[in-house]
Motif scaffolding. Structure first.
Motif, mmCIF file in Angstrom:
data_model
loop_
_atom_site.group_PDB
_atom_site.id
_atom_site.type_symbol
_atom_site.label_atom_id
_atom_site.label_comp_id
_atom_site.label_asym_id
_atom_site.label_seq_id
_atom_site.Cartn_x
_atom_site.Cartn_y
_atom_site.Cartn_z
ATOM 1 N N GLN A 33 0.948 -1.165 0.184
ATOM 2 C CA GLN A 33 -0.045 -0.015 0.033
ATOM 3 C C GLN A 33 0.843 1.253 0.018
ATOM 4 O OE1 GLN A 33 -3.925 -0.149 2.116
ATOM 5 N NE2 GLN A 33 -3.159 1.454 3.360
ATOM 6 N N ALA A 34 0.751 2.152 -0.881
ATOM 7 C CA ALA A 34 1.709 3.378 -1.004
ATOM 8 C C ALA A 34 1.014 4.426 -0.589
ATOM 9 C CB ALA A 34 1.793 3.442 -2.531
ATOM 10 N N LEU A 35 1.521 5.033 0.499
ATOM 11 C CA LEU A 35 0.983 6.253 1.119
ATOM 12 C C LEU A 35 1.702 7.486 0.340
ATOM 13 C CD1 LEU A 35 -0.512 7.882 3.148
ATOM 14 C CD2 LEU A 35 1.521 7.539 4.773
ATOM 15 N N THR A 36 0.822 8.475 -0.225
ATOM 16 C CA THR A 36 1.201 9.370 -0.897
ATOM 17 C C THR A 36 0.496 10.573 -1.095
ATOM 18 O OG1 THR A 36 1.974 10.255 -3.301
ATOM 19 C CG2 THR A 36 0.229 8.706 -3.043
ATOM 20 N N ARG A 37 1.279 11.765 -0.940
ATOM 21 C CA ARG A 37 0.425 13.200 -0.900
ATOM 22 C C ARG A 37 -0.335 13.189 -2.400
ATOM 23 N NH1 ARG A 37 4.940 17.171 1.411
ATOM 24 N NH2 ARG A 37 5.560 15.961 3.081
ATOM 25 N N ASN A 38 0.293 12.531 -3.361
ATOM 26 C CA ASN A 38 -0.204 12.981 -4.872
ATOM 27 C C ASN A 38 -0.574 11.613 -5.465
ATOM 28 O OD1 ASN A 38 -0.426 13.417 -7.639
ATOM 29 N ND2 ASN A 38 1.308 15.198 -7.363
ATOM 30 N N GLU A 51 -1.741 -0.884 -4.330
ATOM 31 C CA GLU A 51 -2.788 0.091 -3.932
ATOM 32 C C GLU A 51 -2.380 1.226 -3.082
ATOM 33 O OE1 GLU A 51 -5.937 -0.294 -0.001
ATOM 34 O OE2 GLU A 51 -4.968 -2.215 -0.498
ATOM 35 N N ILE A 52 -3.027 2.387 -3.685
ATOM 36 C CA ILE A 52 -2.736 3.628 -3.242
ATOM 37 C C ILE A 52 -3.610 4.407 -2.218
ATOM 38 C CG2 ILE A 52 -2.303 5.919 -4.144
ATOM 39 C CD1 ILE A 52 -1.495 4.588 -6.801
ATOM 40 N N VAL A 53 -3.210 4.802 -1.259
ATOM 41 C CA VAL A 53 -3.881 5.799 -0.300
ATOM 42 C C VAL A 53 -3.313 7.063 -0.287
ATOM 43 C CG1 VAL A 53 -2.789 4.824 1.637
ATOM 44 C CG2 VAL A 53 -4.918 5.894 1.845
ATOM 45 N N GLU A 54 -4.097 8.154 -0.292
ATOM 46 C CA GLU A 54 -3.780 9.472 -0.383
ATOM 47 C C GLU A 54 -3.726 9.908 1.189
ATOM 48 O OE1 GLU A 54 -4.260 13.807 -2.506
ATOM 49 O OE2 GLU A 54 -5.757 11.863 -2.856
ATOM 50 N N GLY A 55 -2.537 10.473 1.730
ATOM 51 C CA GLY A 55 -2.239 10.785 2.982
ATOM 52 C C GLY A 55 -0.920 11.652 3.113
ATOM 53 N N ASP A 56 -0.797 12.222 4.258
ATOM 54 C CA ASP A 56 0.389 12.971 4.631
ATOM 55 C C ASP A 56 0.768 12.854 6.070
ATOM 56 O OD1 ASP A 56 2.140 15.524 5.147
ATOM 57 O OD2 ASP A 56 1.078 16.389 3.411
ATOM 58 N N ARG A 58 2.409 14.543 7.798
ATOM 59 C CA ARG A 58 2.312 15.826 8.748
ATOM 60 C C ARG A 58 0.795 16.051 9.232
ATOM 61 N NH1 ARG A 58 3.940 19.968 4.342
ATOM 62 N NH2 ARG A 58 2.338 18.733 3.323
ATOM 63 N N TYR A 59 -0.092 15.537 8.896
ATOM 64 C CA TYR A 59 -1.480 15.644 9.382
ATOM 65 C C TYR A 59 -2.274 14.159 9.768
ATOM 66 C CZ TYR A 59 -0.487 19.675 6.784
ATOM 67 O OH TYR A 59 0.228 20.996 6.334
ATOM 68 N N PRO A 60 -2.203 13.988 11.121
ATOM 69 C CA PRO A 60 -2.541 12.622 11.754
ATOM 70 C C PRO A 60 -3.996 12.333 11.328
ATOM 71 C CG PRO A 60 -1.746 14.210 13.339
ATOM 72 C CD PRO A 60 -1.908 15.069 12.158
ATOM 73 N N ASN A 61 -4.883 13.126 10.761
ATOM 74 C CA ASN A 61 -6.243 12.586 10.533
ATOM 75 C C ASN A 61 -6.343 12.141 9.266
ATOM 76 O OD1 ASN A 61 -5.622 15.115 9.360
ATOM 77 N ND2 ASN A 61 -7.975 15.856 9.088
ATOM 78 N N THR A 62 -5.069 12.308 8.289
ATOM 79 C CA THR A 62 -5.004 11.745 7.071
ATOM 80 C C THR A 62 -4.207 10.196 7.090
ATOM 81 O OG1 THR A 62 -2.947 12.542 6.637
ATOM 82 C CG2 THR A 62 -4.618 13.629 6.065
ATOM 83 N N LEU A 63 -4.068 9.603 8.115
ATOM 84 C CA LEU A 63 -3.239 8.455 8.412
ATOM 85 C C LEU A 63 -4.097 7.190 8.615
ATOM 86 C CD1 LEU A 63 -0.153 9.808 10.196
ATOM 87 C CD2 LEU A 63 -0.466 9.358 7.548
ATOM 88 N N LEU A 64 -5.273 7.356 9.456
ATOM 89 C CA LEU A 64 -6.243 6.513 10.069
ATOM 90 C C LEU A 64 -6.462 5.195 8.945
ATOM 91 C CD1 LEU A 64 -8.194 8.170 12.502
ATOM 92 C CD2 LEU A 64 -6.199 6.888 13.038
ATOM 93 N N GLU A 65 -6.916 5.640 7.659
ATOM 94 C CA GLU A 65 -7.281 4.664 6.731
ATOM 95 C C GLU A 65 -6.075 4.102 6.105
ATOM 96 O OE1 GLU A 65 -9.091 4.849 2.076
ATOM 97 O OE2 GLU A 65 -9.015 6.616 3.371
ATOM 98 N N ALA A 66 -4.798 4.696 6.113
ATOM 99 C CA ALA A 66 -3.754 4.210 5.357
ATOM 100 C C ALA A 66 -3.229 3.160 6.358
ATOM 101 C CB ALA A 66 -2.728 5.298 5.302
ATOM 102 N N THR A 67 -3.339 3.226 7.712
ATOM 103 C CA THR A 67 -2.546 2.247 8.544
ATOM 104 C C THR A 67 -3.495 1.199 8.889
ATOM 105 O OG1 THR A 67 -3.172 3.637 10.228
ATOM 106 C CG2 THR A 67 -0.926 4.274 9.441
ATOM 107 N N ASN A 68 -4.733 1.187 8.579
ATOM 108 C CA ASN A 68 -5.630 0.163 8.912
ATOM 109 C C ASN A 68 -5.437 -1.125 8.208
ATOM 110 O OD1 ASN A 68 -8.036 -0.972 10.093
ATOM 111 N ND2 ASN A 68 -9.168 -0.599 8.059
ATOM 112 N N GLY A 69 -5.052 -2.210 9.218
ATOM 113 C CA GLY A 69 -4.842 -3.624 8.738
ATOM 114 C C GLY A 69 -3.368 -3.716 8.090
ATOM 115 N N ILE A 70 -2.639 -2.927 8.373
ATOM 116 C CA ILE A 70 -1.022 -3.087 7.943
ATOM 117 C C ILE A 70 -0.210 -3.788 8.858
ATOM 118 C CG2 ILE A 70 1.077 -1.457 7.849
ATOM 119 C CD1 ILE A 70 -0.825 -1.321 5.373
ATOM 120 N N ASN A 71 0.671 -4.496 8.320
ATOM 121 C CA ASN A 71 1.520 -5.360 9.254
ATOM 122 C C ASN A 71 2.989 -4.897 9.342
ATOM 123 O OD1 ASN A 71 -0.318 -7.649 7.185
ATOM 124 N ND2 ASN A 71 -0.485 -7.659 9.573
ATOM 125 N N TYR A 72 3.432 -4.122 8.138
ATOM 126 C CA TYR A 72 4.739 -3.735 8.303
ATOM 127 C C TYR A 72 4.560 -2.121 7.565
ATOM 128 C CZ TYR A 72 6.470 -8.367 8.766
ATOM 129 O OH TYR A 72 6.753 -9.610 9.058
#
Length: 251
Positions: A33-38, A51-56, A58-72
């Motif tokens: 899962q790739a976390l990217t601003r763009n 799989e791409i998820v948009e987040g940053d 620097r801003y905690p509220n953008t990370l919850l979806e990105a880290t859900n179910g992540i193992n590493y």
């Protein structure tokens, strides 16, 4: 041991090291899962293979979806060591994309969002973090990049999560910004020098972005890298095949 059922979040996936990490993970048929601003940039670069998820970070509220179910988590985020347009000056004294915002506070935000059962947090730091008052690292740290990296390291260690901290020398090779996944998969160390790894912060010199990406990925397969911080550089004649097991055992 990492398996194909595990999901790996790569933060900073479109950066100089991050895009190579994604390519190396793809070559091992791992779930990414790739976390990217763009998002559009990532979609173009990775051709729908991750799989791409948009987040940053620097801003905690953008990370919850990105880290859900992540193992590493492999954190390859960063910004320039010296003031540049990439610092995105929101004000003269508080740039929005400074080393402190990204490598310090940003890493803390990513840790806070990480699952409590995370199997590993891999962080790309920098050589010199423990020698930042000595030449030449005091020059590199003139605007706080090593202070910020060390802040991130300390937060990782204090989190209680299993971690691997990688401290590369001056980065060479790339970044491969062709947005061509095949180019990334073929990327080799231009200098053809061997990989050297050592616990702590004692190495100097250059480190290939390709080999930093290799270490980020290969370290996931070895328990000897858990809760370790080590430096990496390229020097000497490169063997036909890099023996990661030996490197991680003897560092």
């Amino acid at each position: 041991m990492i398996s194909n059922s595990d999901k790996i979040l790569v933060a900073g996936a479109t950066g100089g090291v991050g895009q190579l990490v994604v390519a190396k993970l793809l070559a091992k048929d791992l779930s990414i899962q790739a976390l990217t601003r763009n998002r559009s940039k990532a979609e173009s670069m990775f051709e729908g293979r991750v799989e791409i998820v948009e987040g940053d970070i620097r801003y905690p509220n953008t990370l919850l979806e990105a880290t859900n179910g992540i193992n590493y988590i492999i954190c390859c985020t960063g910004t320039t060591a010296f003031p540049s347009l990439r610092w995105d000056f929101a004000s003269l004294f508080q740039p929005a994309n400074s080393p402190e915002a990204v490598d310090g506070e940003g890493v803390k935000n990513l840790l806070a969002a990480a699952p409590q059962d995370l199997k590993r947090f891999v962080f790309v730091s920098s050589c010199g973090v423990l020698r930042k008052d000595e030449l030449p690292y005091n020059i590199l740290n003139a605007f706080g990049v090593l202070d910020a990296k060390l802040m991130g390291e300390k937060a990782i260690i204090a989190s209680g999560l299993p971690y691997t901290i990688i401290r590369p020398g001056r980065l060479i090779d790339g970044p491969y910004t062709s947005y061509d996944l095949n180019t990334l998969l073929r990327a080799k160390t231009d200098g053809k020098k061997a990989v050297k790894i050592k616990l702590g912060d004692d190495l100097n010199g250059e480190a290939s972005r390709v080999d930093v990406a290799n270490v980020c990925v290969e370290s996931l397969f070895y328990d000897t890298t858990v809760n370790k911080a080590f430096s990496i550089a390229n020097e000497g004649e490169r063997p036909a095949l890099t023996n990661w097991s030996q490197l991680f055992t003897t560092m």
